[in-house]
Design an enzyme around this catalytic site. Structure first.
Site, PDB file in Angstrom:
ATOM      1  N   ARG A  92       5.033  10.323  21.817  1.00  0.00           N
ATOM      2  CA  ARG A  92       5.510   9.343  20.844  1.00  0.00           C
ATOM      3  C   ARG A  92       7.018   9.397  20.646  1.00  0.00           C
ATOM      4  O   ARG A  92       7.675   8.363  20.496  1.00  0.00           O
ATOM      5  CB  ARG A  92       4.810   9.535  19.495  1.00  0.00           C
ATOM      6  CG  ARG A  92       3.342   9.163  19.468  1.00  0.00           C
ATOM      7  CD  ARG A  92       3.114   7.709  19.820  1.00  0.00           C
ATOM      8  NE  ARG A  92       1.686   7.352  19.731  1.00  0.00           N
ATOM      9  CZ  ARG A  92       1.093   6.468  20.499  1.00  0.00           C
ATOM     10  NH1 ARG A  92       1.784   5.824  21.431  1.00  0.00           N
ATOM     11  NH2 ARG A  92      -0.191   6.205  20.356  1.00  0.00           N
TER      12      ARG A  92
ATOM     13  N   HIS B 191       0.151  10.817   4.631  1.00  0.00           N
ATOM     14  CA  HIS B 191      -0.721   9.642   4.593  1.00  0.00           C
ATOM     15  C   HIS B 191      -0.252   8.610   3.572  1.00  0.00           C
ATOM     16  O   HIS B 191      -0.652   7.451   3.643  1.00  0.00           O
ATOM     17  CB  HIS B 191      -2.164  10.069   4.288  1.00  0.00           C
ATOM     18  CG  HIS B 191      -2.945  10.435   5.509  1.00  0.00           C
ATOM     19  ND1 HIS B 191      -4.145   9.853   5.840  1.00  0.00           N
ATOM     20  CD2 HIS B 191      -2.690  11.308   6.500  1.00  0.00           C
ATOM     21  CE1 HIS B 191      -4.602  10.363   6.969  1.00  0.00           C
ATOM     22  NE2 HIS B 191      -3.730  11.258   7.396  1.00  0.00           N
TER      23      HIS B 191
ATOM     24  N   TRP C 196       7.556   3.712   0.088  1.00  0.00           N
ATOM     25  CA  TRP C 196       7.813   4.333  -1.214  1.00  0.00           C
ATOM     26  C   TRP C 196       6.872   5.499  -1.480  1.00  0.00           C
ATOM     27  O   TRP C 196       5.785   5.577  -0.914  1.00  0.00           O
ATOM     28  CB  TRP C 196       7.666   3.295  -2.326  1.00  0.00           C
ATOM     29  CG  TRP C 196       8.502   2.080  -2.140  1.00  0.00           C
ATOM     30  CD1 TRP C 196       8.057   0.825  -1.839  1.00  0.00           C
ATOM     31  CD2 TRP C 196       9.931   1.989  -2.218  1.00  0.00           C
ATOM     32  NE1 TRP C 196       9.113  -0.042  -1.726  1.00  0.00           N
ATOM     33  CE2 TRP C 196      10.282   0.646  -1.959  1.00  0.00           C
ATOM     34  CE3 TRP C 196      10.947   2.916  -2.480  1.00  0.00           C
ATOM     35  CZ2 TRP C 196      11.609   0.208  -1.959  1.00  0.00           C
ATOM     36  CZ3 TRP C 196      12.259   2.483  -2.486  1.00  0.00           C
ATOM     37  CH2 TRP C 196      12.576   1.143  -2.224  1.00  0.00           C
TER      38      TRP C 196
ATOM     39  N   ASP D 153       4.479   6.265  -3.574  1.00  0.00           N
ATOM     40  CA  ASP D 153       3.690   5.509  -4.552  1.00  0.00           C
ATOM     41  C   ASP D 153       2.200   5.837  -4.538  1.00  0.00           C
ATOM     42  O   ASP D 153       1.391   5.119  -5.123  1.00  0.00           O
ATOM     43  CB  ASP D 153       3.873   4.010  -4.336  1.00  0.00           C
ATOM     44  CG  ASP D 153       3.492   3.550  -2.929  1.00  0.00           C
ATOM     45  OD1 ASP D 153       2.985   4.385  -2.141  1.00  0.00           O
ATOM     46  OD2 ASP D 153       3.705   2.370  -2.606  1.00  0.00           O
TER      47      ASP D 153
ATOM     48  N   THR E  12       3.436   1.553   2.770  1.00  0.00           N
ATOM     49  CA  THR E  12       4.714   1.336   2.105  1.00  0.00           C
ATOM     50  C   THR E  12       5.603   2.544   2.381  1.00  0.00           C
ATOM     51  O   THR E  12       5.118   3.640   2.664  1.00  0.00           O
ATOM     52  CB  THR E  12       4.547   1.182   0.584  1.00  0.00           C
ATOM     53  OG1 THR E  12       4.313   2.467  -0.002  1.00  0.00           O
ATOM     54  CG2 THR E  12       3.383   0.258   0.231  1.00  0.00           C
TER      55      THR E  12
END
Length: 627
Positions: free
Chosen positions: A491, A174, A229, A231, A227
């Site tokens: 997918r 997530h 990253w 983070d 993002t």
């Protein structure tokens, strides 16, 4: 190459960077010395002949280093058709010392790199990423694959892990990846067999993944709504409104550095209402909520420690908040590297290898005592070294997304146990642990008991016939229920992720010669042969679940190739984990917090009642003993 064409022999898989046309250009993108290249090729050949997992640990580690070198040189593809030129000079680091909500300014020469809305990259050549069309897309039906090969017939546990391991990986995913899937006026229509028991619309409807603008003669590309990253955006948010809403306020309404939590340990309902209820929030469950609550508490604990070490931060709440986020994010990256990954790939060679990714082969004690004497990720680990992109702008990839499809990890039910006695107090089916029931579960049970219950429970094994039924008829907030197993298969076809054998060819692995060669389960081999016309038709996820696994592995060796590449790249490409992983940016107290903490200490800091149990657990993500 024509869309959907086969790759062919592995010897012809030579040029994988965007714009390459053949081997004559390979020297332009392969930045390694001749010696490095020869050693890497030798390592890959030794792996093909013997297998890295069968070698003595020192030689196995050397082979994995060589494989990683090959992957970095040959399996990173930039999908941006019109990249912006680098800034000259780059932006000053002193002006950009925090992680931003949208992920900009991590790379100071390319400020938009890895930010919200940027394209997923690729680990295979662009010509191999055309979406499947026509009969190739429809056959075999993704729904039939779901019904015949994925549906759980009986729960197959992964007995070397606990359910916290399943919660952790969804918590991290997530943070990393999420495709946009808005309402679609022209969804995919999946025809259903007459005897299919699907209780909703016929044909089944699946929204298409929106594509980004690009050249008409190039395969489509897709945006990441998160993002790229590492983070901790899954707890800090991806909008300024949410990021502000989760924070405490003083008497005058000014934002404080700490996070406001409701009585159930989660962000307040006022903050939660700012989230897109049809986005990742709709995929939440109790395990994800436990991780979210735990690391929001950890943020507040970091704030308290930083304030003690730096009283001046009391008057600069923004700096305090931003440093605490940096510390919390880096700690999560460390936990994933040295706790979670060694638990799910518990082969002795990979356990040592993952610790070396963070601490280097010289080890934690040596580095702590003598520091980073040279810039060598092999000797001293990746954090704190130079930032390396290997010639390709950083992004997560569609292939990375595909191999992280791990929904079989979820069990059919959870036994909520008493930490005090170890006895089961209540059994909740999986459906009662999903998004709309999370607050109710968090309110009625203590987190001590829930964490202990997850520590005692097994997740599901990543195999065929082990996809939870609750996820194969999963309610959505403002739409019809979905079959997540069908969607997982669809997918990869839609986004042009190669099928299993072609995928292996692009990673220079021998393709399966037959269904019996793919799996050591004779019954599965028969089922695969009945489902697919040819071994080259086997879907990637199906092959990954059916494949023989190395000793101690929770997932396949094929998937492991993507992890070898991307696990280290996510650290090495990130300024805040490399050149700016310093006391000047994080503070001495922040660096000490990262150095001194693990998943075990995080759990015990906030829930010390777990001490007697965790004292006897080999790894926080391995099964916990009874009290």
């Amino acid at each position: 190459m024509h869309p959907n064409a086969a790759v062919g022999d592995t010897d012809r898989v030579t040029s994988v960077r965007a714009g390459d046309t053949g081997t004559e250009e390979e020297s332009v993108v392969d930045q390694r010395s001749t010696v490095e290249r020869v050693l890497a090729v030798t390592a890959e050949q030794l792996d093909r002949v013997v297998g890295w997992s069968r070698l003595p640990k020192p030689l196995g580690l050397a082979v994995l280093v060589g494989i990683r070198s090959q992957l970095r040189a040959l399996n990173l593809v930039d999908t941006d058709p019109d990249p912006a030129p680098p800034l000259d000079p780059p932006l000053p680091a002193s002006d950009h010392r925090k992680r931003t909500i949208d992920g900009r300014f991590d790379n100071l020469a390319h400020p938009d790199m890895g930010s919200v809305g940027t394209r997923f990259g690729r680990n295979v050549p662009l010509d191999a990423t055309w979406p499947e069309l026509g009969d190739r897309f429809r056959e075999p039906s993704p729904r039939v694959v779901s019904e015949k090969l994925l549906a759980r017939t009986e729960f197959q546990p992964a007995e070397t892990l606990n359910l916290l391991a399943a919660a952790w990986i969804q918590f991290q995913v997530h943070d990393w990846v999420s495709h946009l899937t808005p309402p679609d006026p022209e969804p995919w229509l999946i025809e259903l067999d007459a005897d299919d028991q699907w209780p909703h619309s016929r044909p089944m409807q699946v929204p298409r993944t929106p594509t980004l603008d690009g050249p008409a003669d190039a395969p489509p590309t897709y945006a990441n709504r998160d993002t790229h990253w590492w983070d901790a955006s899954q707890i800090y948010g991806d909008t300024e409104e949410y990021a502000a809403a989760i924070r405490d306020r003083d008497a005058d309404g000014n934002l404080l550095a700490t996070i406001e939590l409701a009585d159930d340990g989660l962000p307040t309902l006022a903050a939660e209402q700012l989230l897109d209820k049809n986005g990742p929030k709709a995929n939440s469950w109790l395990g994800l909520a436990l991780m979210q609550s735990l690391f929001l508490r950890e943020h507040n604990a970091i704030c308290r420690r930083l304030t003690v070490a730096h009283p001046e931060f009391t008057a600069d709440q923004e700096r305090l908040y931003n440093v605490a986020r940096l510390v919390n994010s880096a700690l999560m990256a460390k936990i994933h590297t040295v706790d979670w990954t060694p638990a799910i790939i518990a082969h002795p060679t990979t356990v040592t290898g993952m610790h070396a990714n963070w601490f280097g082969l010289l080890g934690e004690k040596f580095t702590s005592k003598f520091g980073r004497l040279v810039d060598s990720e092999i000797l001293f680990g990746i954090p704190g070294g130079g930032t390396h992109l290997d010639g390709v702008p950083f992004s997560l990839t569609e292939e990375f997304v595909a191999v992280y499809r791990m929904h079989p990890l979820l069990p059919d039910h959870l036994d909520v146990r008493s930490l005090a006695t170890g006895q089961t107090r209540h059994t909740h089916p999986l459906g009662d642990l999903l998004a709309d029931k999370v607050h109710q579960r968090m309110a009625e049970w203590s987190m001590d008991d829930l964490l202990y219950s997850f520590g005692r429970a097994f997740p599901g094994a990543l195999t065929l016939h082990n996809f939870p039924e609750a996820l194969r008829d999963l309610p959505r907030p403002d739409a019809e229920s979905i079959d997540l197993a069908t969607i997982d298969v669809l997918r990869s076809r839609e986004r042009g992720v190669p099928r299993y054998n072609e995928f292996r060819r692009h990673f220079r692995l021998p393709p399966a010669k037959s269904f019996a060669d793919l799996t050591n389960n004779a019954e599965w081999a028969k089922q695969l042969e009945q489902m697919y016309r040819d071994i080259d038709d086997v879907d990637l996820m199906i092959g990954l679940y059916a494949e023989r696994k190395p000793r101690g592995f929770g997932f396949s060796d094929t998937a492991f190739r993507v992890f070898i590449l991307m696990a280290s790249r996510r650290i090495a490409a990130d300024r805040f984990l490399t050149t700016d992983f310093t006391a000047d940016v994080y503070t001495e107290a922040g660096m000490a917090w990262i150095r001194d903490n693990t998943m075990r200490t995080v759990l015990l800091r906030h829930f010390p009642t777990l001490t007697p149990v965790l004292a006897h657990a080999t790894n926080p993500f391995a099964p916990w003993p009874a009290p």
